[in-house]
Design a protein around this motif. Structure first.
Motif, PDB file in Angstrom:
ATOM      1  N   VAL A 176       3.831  -5.042  14.253  1.00  0.00           N
ATOM      2  CA  VAL A 176       3.021  -5.150  13.037  1.00  0.00           C
ATOM      3  C   VAL A 176       1.579  -4.860  13.426  1.00  0.00           C
ATOM      4  O   VAL A 176       1.010  -5.522  14.297  1.00  0.00           O
ATOM      5  N   ASP A 178      -2.475  -4.415  12.343  1.00  0.00           N
ATOM      6  CA  ASP A 178      -3.579  -4.664  11.408  1.00  0.00           C
ATOM      7  C   ASP A 178      -4.617  -3.579  11.653  1.00  0.00           C
ATOM      8  O   ASP A 178      -5.082  -3.387  12.778  1.00  0.00           O
ATOM      9  N   GLU A 243      -8.576  -2.996   4.478  1.00  0.00           N
ATOM     10  CA  GLU A 243      -7.644  -3.445   5.516  1.00  0.00           C
ATOM     11  C   GLU A 243      -6.221  -3.007   5.179  1.00  0.00           C
ATOM     12  O   GLU A 243      -5.801  -3.040   4.023  1.00  0.00           O
ATOM     13  N   VAL A 245      -1.977  -3.238   6.567  1.00  0.00           N
ATOM     14  CA  VAL A 245      -0.939  -3.778   7.434  1.00  0.00           C
ATOM     15  C   VAL A 245       0.171  -2.745   7.504  1.00  0.00           C
ATOM     16  O   VAL A 245       0.617  -2.228   6.470  1.00  0.00           O
ATOM     17  N   ASP A 247       3.995  -1.890   9.099  1.00  0.00           N
ATOM     18  CA  ASP A 247       5.237  -2.343   9.718  1.00  0.00           C
ATOM     19  C   ASP A 247       5.822  -1.170  10.488  1.00  0.00           C
ATOM     20  O   ASP A 247       6.020  -0.088   9.935  1.00  0.00           O
ATOM     21  N   LYS A 273      -4.896  -2.773  15.720  1.00  0.00           N
ATOM     22  CA  LYS A 273      -4.354  -3.546  16.840  1.00  0.00           C
ATOM     23  C   LYS A 273      -3.027  -4.173  16.426  1.00  0.00           C
ATOM     24  O   LYS A 273      -2.816  -4.532  15.262  1.00  0.00           O
ATOM     25  N   PRO A 274      -2.110  -4.302  17.393  1.00  0.00           N
ATOM     26  CA  PRO A 274      -0.828  -4.940  17.098  1.00  0.00           C
ATOM     27  C   PRO A 274      -0.960  -6.460  17.159  1.00  0.00           C
ATOM     28  O   PRO A 274      -1.772  -6.991  17.911  1.00  0.00           O
ATOM     29  N   ARG A 275      -0.154  -7.147  16.378  1.00  0.00           N
ATOM     30  CA  ARG A 275      -0.177  -8.610  16.407  1.00  0.00           C
ATOM     31  C   ARG A 275       0.501  -9.150  17.672  1.00  0.00           C
ATOM     32  O   ARG A 275       0.085 -10.161  18.224  1.00  0.00           O
ATOM     33  N   THR A 276       1.597  -8.511  18.081  1.00  0.00           N
ATOM     34  CA  THR A 276       2.290  -8.919  19.314  1.00  0.00           C
ATOM     35  C   THR A 276       3.079  -7.731  19.834  1.00  0.00           C
ATOM     36  O   THR A 276       3.471  -6.847  19.069  1.00  0.00           O
TER      37      THR A 276
END
Length: 355
Positions: A176, A178, A243, A245, A247, A273-276
């Motif tokens: 994911v 942002d 902004e 998001v 997927d 940037k990726p969340r994880t």
């Protein structure tokens, strides 16, 4: 030798009790107790870490590789479309209705019953470990990912998710992102050729149209989807930033880091940037004895687009379970009783060929 028909009845009773007990992600303490009590009923010693319950076969041998049976006992929250009580297990026309019946209660109780069947048998090739885990639906910090540190090295896993008992030999990973697109803030009444919302159109089109080169035989293409856009607070103010998001479903031809490197370099955004990075793709070689045993039983192989706890295993793993993925998270969720009964029989037959 355990009576399989009695195990099937016991598994169905457990599933009804699980349905009747709310167990949203991170709130699974009461269903954890139900699973503990069920294992006690079958004289199975177990351990608990947070809301994760796990057990080892009676003749565990440290010199043997470990085969993990895993599924989850948390659920999503019921959606507004329910016409039945999501916490009232009821059987109509062979269907057991209730929240979590299909995702993944049927899989969980079938795996637990299969573990009980093999628990006190001497096993030639593998140790057997079962884990009923939490926080799968939310990818939370206290699920299977946290439990792995307390388990011995897992060499191969069966993850119980609804696959109609076909063999999901690969599963897409998840990233994911942002992202932000900048512009010049201004009053809406004045000329502005640098509106962040308009600038975002190019980025949205890029995410829609970009194709990654490597296509997987089992999982197809990497899929990018813009799922959220947020900008502005007042009707008369052009926002400085929009902004996004995104997927991203990752096939087994790329690591998550490789996808991040490509998207960061090419996407027409100002920040991303990726969340994880930890939810990577999963697979098991078709040549693996588990897969070959399933194929010999007439089960089909395929690649799964949906994410499961396979993503945190970091070893060959097979997704396999009773129920149908398209029923998951739907109103009036159900699983056929005969799917559970068949699932237990197939799990036992499959494991008998490899253990």
């Amino acid at each position: 030798m355990k009576d399989i028909e009695k195990l099937k009845k016991s598994a169905l009773t457990l599933l009804k009790n699980l349905i009747a007990t709310p167990s949203f992600s991170s709130e699974e303490d009461k269903t954890a107790i139900l699973i503990e009590n069920w294992l006690d009923l079958h004289d199975i010693p177990f351990k608990r870490e947070n809301n994760n319950i796990y057990a080892f076969n009676k003749y565990y041998d440290e010199s043997k590789p470990n085969l993990l049976l895993n599924s989850h006992h948390d659920t999503v929250k019921p959606n507004s479309g329910y016409t039945k009580d999501p916490f009232k297990p009821q059987i109509e026309d062979g269907k057991l209705y209730g929240l979590g019946s299909n995702d993944a209660g049927g899989c969980l109780v079938s795996l637990l019953a299969s573990f009980v069947y093999f628990y006190d048998q001497p096993l030639n090739n593998y140790n057997l470990i079962v884990a009923a885990t939490a926080e799968e639906e939310s990818s939370g910090p206290n699920g299977l990912n946290s439990l792995l540190a307390s388990l011995p090295k897992i060499d191969v896993g069966i993850v119980g998710e609804p696959t109609l008992m076909d063999l999901a030999v690969a599963e897409k990973g998840l990233l994911v992102f942002d992202a932000k697109v900048h512009g010049t803030p201004s009053h809406a009444a004045h000329p502005n050729n640098n509106n962040s919302i308009y600038n975002t159109l190019k980025a949205v089109e890029w995410f829609r149209d970009y194709r990654f080169e490597k296509v997987s035989e089992t999982l197809g293409e990497v899929k990018l989807t813009v799922t959220q856009i947020n900008a502005g607070k007042q009707h008369n103010v052009v926002p400085a930033t929009t902004e996004l998001v995104i997927d991203c479903r990752v096939n087994d031809k790329y690591t998550n880091q490789e996808i991040v490197d490509i998207v960061t370099k090419l996407a027409p955004v100002d920040e991303i940037k990726p969340r994880t990075l930890r939810l990577g793709s999963s697979s098991i070689p078709v040549e693996h004895p588990l897969v070959q045993a399933g194929i010999a039983m007439g089960r089909k192989t395929y690649g799964s687009p949906t994410l499961s706890d396979q993503a945190v295993l970091y070893c060959p793993s097979l997704k396999l379970g009773p129920g149908y993925s398209l029923r998951s998270h739907t109103a009036d969720e159900f699983i056929y009783v005969n799917e559970i009964e068949e699932g237990i029989s197939i799990y036992i037959e499959l494991l008998s060929k490899v253990l």
